[in-house]
Write a protein that holds these residues in place. Sequence first.
Motif, PDB file in Angstrom:
ATOM      1  N   ILE A  96       0.836  -1.200   0.000  1.00 23.08           N
ATOM      2  CA  ILE A  96       0.000   0.000   0.000  1.00 23.08           C
ATOM      3  C   ILE A  96       0.876   1.257   0.000  1.00 23.08           C
ATOM      4  CG2 ILE A  96      -1.620   1.364   1.383  1.00 23.08           C
ATOM      5  CD1 ILE A  96      -2.823  -1.330   2.319  1.00 23.08           C
ATOM      6  N   GLY A  99       2.157   1.821  -3.339  1.00 26.05           N
ATOM      7  CA  GLY A  99       1.127   2.402  -4.188  1.00 26.05           C
ATOM      8  C   GLY A  99       0.975   3.895  -3.969  1.00 26.05           C
ATOM      9  N   ILE A 100       1.126   4.321  -2.715  1.00 24.43           N
ATOM     10  CA  ILE A 100       1.036   5.749  -2.410  1.00 24.43           C
ATOM     11  C   ILE A 100       2.216   6.500  -3.017  1.00 24.43           C
ATOM     12  CG2 ILE A 100       1.104   7.456  -0.541  1.00 24.43           C
ATOM     13  CD1 ILE A 100      -0.323   5.367   1.208  1.00 24.43           C
ATOM     14  N   LEU A 103       2.312   5.413  -7.218  1.00 18.39           N
ATOM     15  CA  LEU A 103       1.116   5.560  -8.049  1.00 18.39           C
ATOM     16  C   LEU A 103       0.223   6.708  -7.611  1.00 18.39           C
ATOM     17  CD1 LEU A 103       0.207   1.760  -8.287  1.00 18.39           C
ATOM     18  CD2 LEU A 103       1.625   3.105  -9.849  1.00 18.39           C
ATOM     19  N   GLY A 104       0.614   7.384  -6.517  1.00 18.23           N
ATOM     20  CA  GLY A 104      -0.163   8.535  -6.065  1.00 18.23           C
ATOM     21  C   GLY A 104      -1.500   8.172  -5.456  1.00 18.23           C
ATOM     22  N   GLU A 105      -1.638   6.952  -4.931  1.00 17.54           N
ATOM     23  CA  GLU A 105      -2.892   6.550  -4.307  1.00 17.54           C
ATOM     24  C   GLU A 105      -3.046   7.238  -2.950  1.00 17.54           C
ATOM     25  OE1 GLU A 105      -2.934   2.326  -4.107  1.00 17.54           O
ATOM     26  OE2 GLU A 105      -2.966   2.048  -6.283  1.00 17.54           O
ATOM     27  N   SER A 106      -4.270   7.300  -2.467  1.00 17.11           N
ATOM     28  CA  SER A 106      -4.537   7.948  -1.181  1.00 17.11           C
ATOM     29  C   SER A 106      -5.260   6.983  -0.255  1.00 17.11           C
ATOM     30  CB  SER A 106      -5.379   9.212  -1.379  1.00 17.11           C
ATOM     31  OG  SER A 106      -6.605   8.900  -2.024  1.00 17.11           O
ATOM     32  N   LEU A 107      -5.195   7.264   1.046  1.00 15.17           N
ATOM     33  CA  LEU A 107      -5.813   6.413   2.061  1.00 15.17           C
ATOM     34  C   LEU A 107      -6.796   7.219   2.895  1.00 15.17           C
ATOM     35  CD1 LEU A 107      -2.665   4.525   3.417  1.00 15.17           C
ATOM     36  CD2 LEU A 107      -4.285   3.704   1.722  1.00 15.17           C
ATOM     37  N   ASN A 108      -7.824   6.535   3.384  1.00 12.40           N
ATOM     38  CA  ASN A 108      -8.723   7.182   4.336  1.00 12.40           C
ATOM     39  C   ASN A 108      -8.244   6.884   5.758  1.00 12.40           C
ATOM     40  OD1 ASN A 108      -9.730   4.585   5.124  1.00 12.40           O
ATOM     41  ND2 ASN A 108     -11.149   4.638   3.385  1.00 12.40           N
ATOM     42  N   GLN A 111      -8.097   3.139   6.846  1.00  8.21           N
ATOM     43  CA  GLN A 111      -6.980   2.410   6.256  1.00  8.21           C
ATOM     44  C   GLN A 111      -5.658   2.767   6.937  1.00  8.21           C
ATOM     45  OE1 GLN A 111      -7.782   3.801   2.259  1.00  8.21           O
ATOM     46  NE2 GLN A 111      -8.481   1.776   1.590  1.00  8.21           N
ATOM     47  N   GLU A 156       4.231  -4.930 -11.573  1.00  4.83           N
ATOM     48  CA  GLU A 156       4.700  -3.924 -12.528  1.00  4.83           C
ATOM     49  C   GLU A 156       5.050  -4.566 -13.875  1.00  4.83           C
ATOM     50  OE1 GLU A 156       4.865  -0.531 -12.168  1.00  4.83           O
ATOM     51  OE2 GLU A 156       3.721  -0.929 -10.351  1.00  4.83           O
ATOM     52  N   SER A 231      -6.357 -10.366  -9.731  1.00  2.00           N
ATOM     53  CA  SER A 231      -6.061  -8.962  -9.462  1.00  2.00           C
ATOM     54  C   SER A 231      -6.376  -8.098 -10.678  1.00  2.00           C
ATOM     55  CB  SER A 231      -4.589  -8.807  -9.105  1.00  2.00           C
ATOM     56  OG  SER A 231      -3.766  -9.235 -10.152  1.00  2.00           O
TER      57      SER A 231
END
Length: 231
Positions: A96, A99-100, A103-108, A111, A156, A231
């Motif tokens: 995770i 990914g942040i 890939l610039g993902e965000s979490l709440n 999480q 990847e 996936s």
Amino acid sequence: LSWTFIDSFSKIFIRRLGASKSIAIIAATGTIPMFAALLIIGMPTINYSQLPLLILLSVIGGFALFAGFALVYRSVESAGIANSFLLVELQPPLLILFGIAALGESLNSIQIASILLIFLGIYFVTTTKGIKLDKSMVPSLVGNVMWTIYWIVVVETIMYFREYAIPMLLIRVMAMVFAAVFLTTNGKAEGSATRKNRNYYAKLTPIMILAIVVLAGIADGTGNVLAQNSS
């Protein structure tokens, strides 16, 4: 479930066969489900100009997979199955965080709290009563980091080449090569130790032990294929 099978029986075949021989068999037999997947979906079209990149990524992923087995199995011998494989929970938060970062993902907030709880649990598992690092757990800790790297390389590579059977098979083959080298250099040293452990689960014959480790390799390969296919 397939990975649980491996975890449950790992100490038996490690003690009876040795870590290097066990890893070599698991790496080799783990290719069987991947060959099966390749036969089912058919041979994809390969852009041969990208072949050097695919081989490079396969070497990196294969080494990470092999190193994860070698390090975790070292902890299994000293710290036991339960503690060693509890650290598998380290992989999801690390993936995770990757990914942040990548890939610039965000979490709440939920999480984030879950990740912090996982790291807190890992802290308690890897420390002793005196809040000191349990050295027997360090190989498993590093090994799970290596498995995380393996999954990052796998994902990847699959995303880049838009195909999963060939990358996973090549990565597994590279892991098999590293395991064979490890067996060649370390197998003799383990021989005397495994001879002393003949009475460990003495009811299991050598053929039965071999069957267990072969099934463990097939189960591991199957788990890898199913995980990527879903996936």
